[in-house]
Design a protein around this motif. Sequence first.
Motif, PDB file in Angstrom:
ATOM      1  N   LEU A 101     -86.835  17.222  22.048  1.00 22.15           N
ATOM      2  CA  LEU A 101     -87.602  15.831  21.164  1.00 22.15           C
ATOM      3  C   LEU A 101     -87.176  16.484  19.750  1.00 22.15           C
ATOM      4  O   LEU A 101     -87.188  17.671  19.669  1.00 22.15           O
ATOM      5  CB  LEU A 101     -88.769  15.414  21.318  1.00 22.15           C
ATOM      6  N   ASN A 102     -86.950  15.361  19.133  1.00 20.94           N
ATOM      7  CA  ASN A 102     -86.434  15.693  17.623  1.00 20.94           C
ATOM      8  C   ASN A 102     -87.962  15.929  16.757  1.00 20.94           C
ATOM      9  O   ASN A 102     -88.465  14.992  16.214  1.00 20.94           O
ATOM     10  CB  ASN A 102     -85.821  14.693  16.909  1.00 20.94           C
ATOM     11  N   VAL A 103     -88.403  17.134  16.686  1.00 19.41           N
ATOM     12  CA  VAL A 103     -89.662  17.412  16.334  1.00 19.41           C
ATOM     13  C   VAL A 103     -89.664  18.566  15.486  1.00 19.41           C
ATOM     14  O   VAL A 103     -88.479  19.146  15.369  1.00 19.41           O
ATOM     15  CB  VAL A 103     -90.660  17.580  17.320  1.00 19.41           C
ATOM     16  N   ALA A 104     -90.698  18.866  14.583  1.00 19.53           N
ATOM     17  CA  ALA A 104     -90.728  20.073  13.792  1.00 19.53           C
ATOM     18  C   ALA A 104     -90.660  21.438  14.629  1.00 19.53           C
ATOM     19  O   ALA A 104     -91.040  21.138  15.685  1.00 19.53           O
ATOM     20  CB  ALA A 104     -91.937  20.288  12.824  1.00 19.53           C
ATOM     21  N   ASN A 105     -90.144  22.540  14.011  1.00 13.73           N
ATOM     22  CA  ASN A 105     -90.011  23.711  15.108  1.00 13.73           C
ATOM     23  C   ASN A 105     -91.388  24.078  15.542  1.00 13.73           C
ATOM     24  O   ASN A 105     -91.475  24.900  16.747  1.00 13.73           O
ATOM     25  CB  ASN A 105     -89.373  24.743  14.265  1.00 13.73           C
ATOM     26  N   THR A 106     -92.600  23.937  14.812  1.00 11.95           N
ATOM     27  CA  THR A 106     -93.757  24.292  15.258  1.00 11.95           C
ATOM     28  C   THR A 106     -94.554  23.369  16.211  1.00 11.95           C
ATOM     29  O   THR A 106     -95.546  23.454  16.557  1.00 11.95           O
ATOM     30  CB  THR A 106     -94.582  24.785  13.786  1.00 11.95           C
ATOM     31  N   THR A 107     -93.997  22.262  16.268  1.00 10.84           N
ATOM     32  CA  THR A 107     -94.542  21.203  16.978  1.00 10.84           C
ATOM     33  C   THR A 107     -94.555  21.096  18.665  1.00 10.84           C
ATOM     34  O   THR A 107     -93.428  21.490  18.955  1.00 10.84           O
ATOM     35  CB  THR A 107     -94.052  19.815  16.626  1.00 10.84           C
ATOM     36  N   SER A 108     -95.655  21.237  19.211  1.00 12.51           N
ATOM     37  CA  SER A 108     -95.737  21.151  20.582  1.00 12.51           C
ATOM     38  C   SER A 108     -96.578  19.941  21.252  1.00 12.51           C
ATOM     39  O   SER A 108     -97.234  19.210  20.528  1.00 12.51           O
ATOM     40  CB  SER A 108     -96.012  22.251  21.364  1.00 12.51           C
ATOM     41  N   VAL A 109     -96.605  19.510  22.429  1.00 17.00           N
ATOM     42  CA  VAL A 109     -97.190  18.445  22.706  1.00 17.00           C
ATOM     43  C   VAL A 109     -97.798  18.981  24.044  1.00 17.00           C
ATOM     44  O   VAL A 109     -97.286  19.509  24.968  1.00 17.00           O
ATOM     45  CB  VAL A 109     -96.234  17.364  23.182  1.00 17.00           C
ATOM     46  N   SER A 110     -99.188  18.411  24.166  1.00 12.90           N
ATOM     47  CA  SER A 110    -100.061  18.470  25.528  1.00 12.90           C
ATOM     48  C   SER A 110    -100.179  17.211  26.057  1.00 12.90           C
ATOM     49  O   SER A 110    -100.380  16.108  25.412  1.00 12.90           O
ATOM     50  CB  SER A 110    -101.337  19.211  25.032  1.00 12.90           C
ATOM     51  N   SER A 111    -100.433  17.316  27.705  1.00 16.92           N
ATOM     52  CA  SER A 111    -100.774  16.100  28.252  1.00 16.92           C
ATOM     53  C   SER A 111    -102.125  15.390  27.770  1.00 16.92           C
ATOM     54  O   SER A 111    -103.107  16.022  27.278  1.00 16.92           O
ATOM     55  CB  SER A 111    -100.947  16.458  29.607  1.00 16.92           C
ATOM     56  N   ALA A 112    -102.206  14.042  27.894  1.00 19.01           N
ATOM     57  CA  ALA A 112    -103.433  13.441  27.380  1.00 19.01           C
ATOM     58  C   ALA A 112    -104.674  13.463  28.297  1.00 19.01           C
ATOM     59  O   ALA A 112    -105.632  13.283  27.872  1.00 19.01           O
ATOM     60  CB  ALA A 112    -103.067  11.824  27.061  1.00 19.01           C
ATOM     61  N   ASP A 113    -104.398  13.741  29.515  1.00 11.25           N
ATOM     62  CA  ASP A 113    -105.467  13.651  30.454  1.00 11.25           C
ATOM     63  C   ASP A 113    -105.944  15.185  30.835  1.00 11.25           C
ATOM     64  O   ASP A 113    -106.856  15.415  31.521  1.00 11.25           O
ATOM     65  CB  ASP A 113    -105.171  12.931  31.623  1.00 11.25           C
ATOM     66  N   GLY A 114    -105.346  16.284  30.298  1.00  7.77           N
ATOM     67  CA  GLY A 114    -105.544  17.574  30.500  1.00  7.77           C
ATOM     68  C   GLY A 114    -104.831  18.088  31.671  1.00  7.77           C
ATOM     69  O   GLY A 114    -105.445  19.086  32.219  1.00  7.77           O
TER      70      GLY A 114
END
Length: 269
Positions: A101-114
Amino acid sequence: MAVLPSLAVSLASPAHANLINNGGFVPNSNIGSAKSGYLGASNNTKLPGWQTTADWTFPAWVGQGITKMWGSVVGDGTAISTDLDQARWGTADGFPPGGGLNVANTTSVSSADGSGWFLAIDGDQGFGNEILQTVNGLTPGNNYSLSFYQAGGQYASYPDQATSHWWTVTFGGSGPINSSTINVASGAPVSSWQQQTMTFTANSASQTLSFLAQGLPAGGPPFTLLSGVSLTDITPPPTPAATPGPLPLLGLAAAFGASRKVRRRIKLG
């Protein structure tokens, strides 16, 4: 008088069970130690409980009758700007290696439900990438609440531009229903999670729930994210029919006394 604990428990409302199998999108052991994996063609075995499908054919595969699905299951904390396919399964199938995904190099994503995992699926409307599951144990005529989280982002290595994202949901013969649209500005990272709730009425004991990834502009491509799917029965249980109980002792005594008075009046008269 104190209420017995057993009575308190019996009066508590039972929790509504989630009827979705693997609503957190936890992959099986086939993904190994990788933090993301290409979902592949229909009927894949990497994501228990779910099937994937696509209604398009990549130009290079015309004549071969091959249809592919562009999407990945992604682990929490992954810097998905660098790779949506760490398992490297999609490279031979046309999924660009090293893409994300086109995001900043330091960006990561985590699940919404854990759960530790979420989906990132190409939402270009010319591709038709879909994920679905057959839900059993339904009660025809009952209402069911569907809840899930959505987000959006643009695929890397393409020109940076604003994108919009949503899911088209069907459940058996109900729908399609579009979720709310998420708009991601040009240069912005992946959007935050947004919860969606929909209500459906079951028509049979077994129905197919499907999520079709949607987004604009075409060729962007917009990637639509999905996390934490649950489906619960929200129809109240039927109220038991009232059964007449024994006549209260006080009422019985009053009735007996009244009948004696009537007999005495009749006798004296």
